[in-house]
Design an enzyme around this catalytic site. Structure first.
Site, PDB file in Angstrom:
ATOM      1  NE  ARG A   1     -17.058 -20.880 -14.177  1.00 21.50           N
ATOM      2  CZ  ARG A   1     -17.769 -19.796 -14.006  1.00 21.50           C
ATOM      3  NH1 ARG A   1     -18.151 -19.444 -12.808  1.00 21.50           N
ATOM      4  NH2 ARG A   1     -18.111 -19.048 -15.016  1.00 21.50           N
TER       5      ARG A   1
ATOM      6  CB  SER B   1     -13.581 -22.697  -1.939  1.00 29.38           C
ATOM      7  OG  SER B   1     -13.924 -21.514  -2.608  1.00 29.38           O
TER       8      SER B   1
ATOM      9  CG  ASP C   1     -16.947 -20.239  -1.397  1.00 26.02           C
ATOM     10  OD1 ASP C   1     -16.685 -19.934  -0.215  1.00 26.02           O
ATOM     11  OD2 ASP C   1     -17.430 -21.333  -1.726  1.00 26.02           O
TER      12      ASP C   1
HETATM   13 MG    MG Z   1     -19.580 -22.418  -5.355  1.00 24.24          MG
END
Ligand code: MG
Ligand code: ADP
Length: 526
Positions: free
Chosen positions: A130, A194, A247
């Protein structure tokens, strides 16, 4: 005579109505009580109805399920072990031996909602890739626009330079649509990446290994911020990657912007991990400066807790099976007992075991053996099914029946449904209690009287009782004078990365972030 009778007892419509009403009331009460008793007797919450119609089968089922139970004393022992592992991980001489790596995130300033600025974020490594544009308004409010992009399979396993070029192409498209290109402002960008990284500063981190289906060449051991910035410069767009965050850290930061008492970031999604604010004095591995604030957010990587065998005493044969058939045997022991990627699989293995011991689905033996059905295949019982099964209340089990049909069990009996729900509850309760024990260690360690736990992840968000089960066990594990509450993070990992980037840029511009109210004028980077 009859006339006299009628006359001496005249028809009184009011008392007749009252009589009817009283009869009605009594009948309703009797029927209501009967229905209630019937419901309670059949309700799945009552332990005696978890019993099978054949008591000997019931005992055997309980024996299987008993291996999943972890009592408060065991949890307290696990808490002591976790704290020892944390201290081992924070000390440079013992760091290597610890299963909990306790990586300093280099994030030291916690937002308080007064920060302002226009920032970008790029979130890679969760279920989606994203890009977000975030305007911090300085009153704990955020304006956010975001777009999900696809990373094609060929890019996921291709040349690393192509991956970063692809990310930057998407970023450039997004900025064009948002009218952020060529504005004369160089926007700071927070990069949520991540994947396991050894962070060397806020804006440099070396990838230690690819996971989750990525395997681009030329990236492992490289500084991923530099690779991204090189691609940005090549494209010539007005962006500076100011920070790389995990994250959990993103979640803590995003929640702190709304609720400054946030001191823990927790992920309960595909995986599980947590971060918290630690005093610099306790971080032997810290190699940065000791200026105020004398604290740093530690990314615990708690999913790996137990990888050195220290949790073997609570592992069941199902945990061992899940581990052996995973892509990373021997790794992420704690995570494999808790997170969304594994919970459904543990349930499936227990169901299969009961089936093979002839303790479940007794009336349907002729329909078994269809090894193509999801029940017989790894990953066939999704973790979202655990949530669905546990939302059933009462005796109809309509959700449980639907799930069982989905995995290939047609017309399950009432007993089958009760047992399957019981299994789901035991597996998810164990997960919640383990996560709760981990959080209790952090709350007791920080000793702040009121703290907020920022949480992100579909398991926390959608499971009907995960939060309640964590809370219940934490009541007995957290010191009585320490209070905590929860904050669910929306878009936490992306928003948080943007906040880190914003704070980092404002600090590097010599601005004292906490009191600064105006949007800084970023100069275009070369
Ligand atoms: Mg997540
Ligand atoms: P990620 O961790 O990849 O960023 P999420 O937070 O959405 O993404 O978590 C995805 C995980 O959540 C999946 O592994 C899935 O098993 C689990 N999950 C999805 N829906 C549910 C649900 N309804 N109940 C419990 N777990 C769920």
């Amino acid at each position: 005579m009859s006339f006299e009778f009628v006359q001496s007892f005249p028809y009184d419509p009011i008392s007749s109505l009252l009589r009817k009403f009283a009869y009605g009331l009594v009948t309703t009460c009797v029927l209501g009580t009967a229905v209630y008793i019937g419901y309670r007797v059949a309700a799945p919450d009552k332990s005696y109805i978890k019993r099978y119609r054949y008591p000997e089968l019931n005992d055997q089922i309980e024996k299987v399920i008993a291996s999943l139970k972890i009592n408060d004393e065991q949890l307290k022992h696990i808490m002591r072990t976790l704290e020892e592992e944390m201290n081992t991980g924070l000390s440079p001489t013992t760091h290597k031996q610890s299963s909990v790596k306790m990586f300093p995130s280099y994030v030291r300033h916690i937002p308080d909602g007064t920060e302002v600025g226009q920032v970008l974020a790029l979130d890679l490594g969760g279920t989606n890739f994203r890009i977000l544009s975030i305007k911090l308004r300085g009153n704990s409010k955020i304006d956010l626009t975001s777009k999900i992009f696809v990373v094609p399979q060929s890019v996921m396993i291709g040349d690393g330079r192509h991956l970063f070029r692809h990310l930057v192409e998407c970023l450039s498209d997004f900025m064009k649509k948002e009218a952020l290109l060529h504005t004369g402002i160089c926007y700071p960008l927070g990069f949520t990446f991540s994947f396991p990284c050894k962070q060397e500063s806020l804006s440099s981190a070396r990838l230690t290994a690819w996971t989750k289906g990525f395997s681009c060449s030329g990236v492992v051991n490289e500084d991923v911020v530099k690779l991204l910035q090189d691609a940005i410069n090549e494209k010539g767009i007005n962006v500076k990657c100011a920070a790389l965050v995990n994250d959990t850290v993103g979640t803590l930061m995003a929640c702190a912007y709304r609720e400054p008492s946030t001191a823990i970031g927790l992920i309960l999604g595909t995986g599980t991990n947590a971060c918290y604010i630690e005093n610099l004095d306790n971080v032997g591995t810290w190699n940065g400066d000791y200026n105020e604030p004398k604290q740093v957010i530690i990314n615990m990587e708690w999913g790996a807790f137990g990888d050195n065998g220290c949790l073997n005493h609570i592992r069941t044969k199902y945990d061992e099976e899940v581990d052996l058939s995973s892509i990373n045997p021997g790794k992420q022991t704690f995570e494999k007992m808790i997170s969304g990627m594994y919970m459904g699989e543990i349930v499936r293995l227990i169901i299969l075991d009961l089936l093979q011991q002839e303790l479940l689905f007794l009336g349907h033996r002729d329909t078994y053996g269809d090894y193509k059905t999801p029940l017989y295949n790894r990953g066939g019982f999704y973790t979202k099914f655990v949530s669905t099964v546990e939302t059933d209340e009462g005796i109809k089990f309509s959700n449980t029946r639907r799930v069982l049909e989905d995995i290939g069990i047609r017309n399950p009996t009432f007993d089958d449904c009760v047992i399957v729900q019981h299994i789901c509850r035991q597996v998810s309760t164990r997960a919640a209690r383990l996560a709760g024990a981990g959080l209790a260690v952090l709350i007791n360690r920080m000793k702040k009287s009121n703290i907020t736990i920022g949480v992100d992840g579909s398991l926390y968000r959608y499971h009907p009782r995960f939060k309640r089960n964590m809370e219940r066990c934490m009541e007995n594990l957290v010191h009585k004078d320490l209070k905590f509450k929860w904050a669910l993070s929306d878009d936490g990992s992306g928003k948080g990365a943007a906040l880190v980037a914003c704070v980092a840029e404002q600090n590097s511009s010599g601005i004292f972030v906490q009191n600064h109210k105006e949007v800084p004028d970023y100069k275009k980077s070369e």
